[in-house]
Design a protein around this motif. Structure first.
Motif, short mmCIF file in Angstrom:
data_model
loop_
_atom_site.label_atom_id
_atom_site.label_comp_id
_atom_site.label_asym_id
_atom_site.label_seq_id
_atom_site.Cartn_x
_atom_site.Cartn_y
_atom_site.Cartn_z
N TRP A 1 8.89 4.32 15.16
CA TRP A 1 9.52 3.42 16.14
C TRP A 1 10.39 2.36 15.47
CZ3 TRP A 1 7.34 -0.89 14.30
CH2 TRP A 1 6.03 -0.80 13.82
N TYR A 2 10.51 2.40 14.15
CA TYR A 2 11.39 1.47 13.43
C TYR A 2 12.77 2.12 13.28
CZ TYR A 2 13.53 -1.12 9.62
OH TYR A 2 14.41 -1.83 8.85
N HIS A 3 13.79 1.49 13.84
CA HIS A 3 15.12 2.08 13.89
C HIS A 3 16.10 1.51 12.87
CE1 HIS A 3 14.75 4.44 17.77
NE2 HIS A 3 13.59 3.83 17.66
N GLY A 4 15.66 0.54 12.09
CA GLY A 4 16.54 0.01 11.04
C GLY A 4 17.69 -0.81 11.61
N ALA A 5 18.87 -0.59 11.05
CA ALA A 5 20.04 -1.43 11.38
C ALA A 5 20.82 -0.91 12.59
CB ALA A 5 20.95 -1.52 10.16
N LEU A 27 2.84 -3.45 24.57
CA LEU A 27 3.75 -2.47 23.97
C LEU A 27 3.14 -1.08 24.14
CD1 LEU A 27 4.55 -4.47 20.73
CD2 LEU A 27 5.88 -4.38 22.85
N LEU A 28 3.58 -0.36 25.16
CA LEU A 28 2.90 0.89 25.52
C LEU A 28 3.59 2.16 25.04
CD1 LEU A 28 1.78 0.10 29.17
CD2 LEU A 28 0.53 -0.23 27.03
N TYR A 29 4.93 2.20 25.04
CA TYR A 29 5.63 3.44 24.77
C TYR A 29 6.62 3.28 23.63
CZ TYR A 29 3.79 4.17 29.46
OH TYR A 29 2.97 4.26 30.55
N PRO A 30 6.23 3.62 22.39
CA PRO A 30 7.15 3.50 21.27
C PRO A 30 8.30 4.50 21.40
CG PRO A 30 5.10 4.54 20.58
CD PRO A 30 4.91 4.12 22.01
N VAL A 31 9.49 4.04 21.11
CA VAL A 31 10.68 4.90 21.18
C VAL A 31 10.96 5.43 19.77
CG1 VAL A 31 13.15 4.96 21.70
CG2 VAL A 31 11.60 3.61 23.14
N ALA A 32 10.91 6.73 19.63
CA ALA A 32 11.06 7.36 18.32
C ALA A 32 12.52 7.40 17.89
CB ALA A 32 10.50 8.79 18.36
N ILE A 33 12.72 7.34 16.57
CA ILE A 33 14.08 7.54 16.06
C ILE A 33 14.48 8.97 16.36
CG2 ILE A 33 13.91 5.79 14.25
CD1 ILE A 33 13.40 8.03 12.27
N ARG A 34 15.78 9.21 16.43
CA ARG A 34 16.28 10.55 16.77
C ARG A 34 16.95 11.16 15.57
NH1 ARG A 34 19.13 10.61 22.49
NH2 ARG A 34 18.74 12.79 22.18
N THR A 35 16.75 12.45 15.40
CA THR A 35 17.47 13.19 14.35
C THR A 35 18.51 14.05 15.04
OG1 THR A 35 15.82 14.93 14.42
CG2 THR A 35 15.52 13.21 12.76
N LEU A 36 19.65 14.17 14.43
CA LEU A 36 20.73 14.99 15.02
C LEU A 36 20.84 16.30 14.31
CD1 LEU A 36 23.37 12.18 15.49
CD2 LEU A 36 21.83 13.14 17.19
#
Length: 150
Positions: free
Chosen positions: A50-54, A141-150
């Motif tokens: 759930w950590y998206h960086g910059a 904080l219930l629903y962590p949003v995952a980083i996406r891979t393309l």
């Protein structure tokens, strides 16, 4: 494969930062699917899915737009180099809360949280407790949003 609460499995892949991400690319796959998804507070921030960086505030809102209320992600702060921002979808829209580093090298959420040793510990703590933020006192904080891979 990783089992979900309803017993179904979903394909997972290790991202270069060693976090697991869903490899499907439908528009809602980045949204957290199970209530109070488990957070491992012992993993470093950079390894959390759930950590998206910059990413910008605007990009965070775009990711959260299709997600349900109480979905969240953590990103680098755009205004403070050593801080982070918690972006959250609430019933009123989007909220962006600062995760600040104290002089004692602890982290606090907003201005009213107790200090924590790491950002993942804050996220873990507030995944089962109400937030100490005006306007979000009723939320966790219930629903962590995952980083996406393309």
């Amino acid at each position: 494969m990783s089992p979900t609460k309803d017993g179904k499995t979903r394909p997972l892949q290790r991202h270069s930062s060693s976090c697991l991400v869903n490899t499907k690319l439908s528009s809602l796959d980045h949204c957290g699917s199970s209530l109070g998804e488990r957070i491992d507070p012992t993993m470093p921030l950079e390894s959390q899915f759930w950590y998206h960086g910059a990413i910008s505030r605007t990009d965070a809102e775009s990711l959260l737009r299709l997600c349900k209320e109480a979905s969240y992600l953590v990103r680098n702060s755009e205004t403070s180099k050593n801080d982070y921002s918690l972006s959250l979808k609430s019933s009123q829209g989007f909220m962006h809360m600062k995760l600040s580093r104290t002089k004692e090298s602890k982290y606090i959420l907003g201005q009213n949280s107790c200090p924590f040793d790491s950002v993942p510990e804050i996220i873990y703590f507030y995944s089962s407790r109400k937030l100490p933020i005006k306007g979000a006192e009723h939320m966790s904080l219930l629903y962590p949003v995952a980083i996406r891979t393309l």
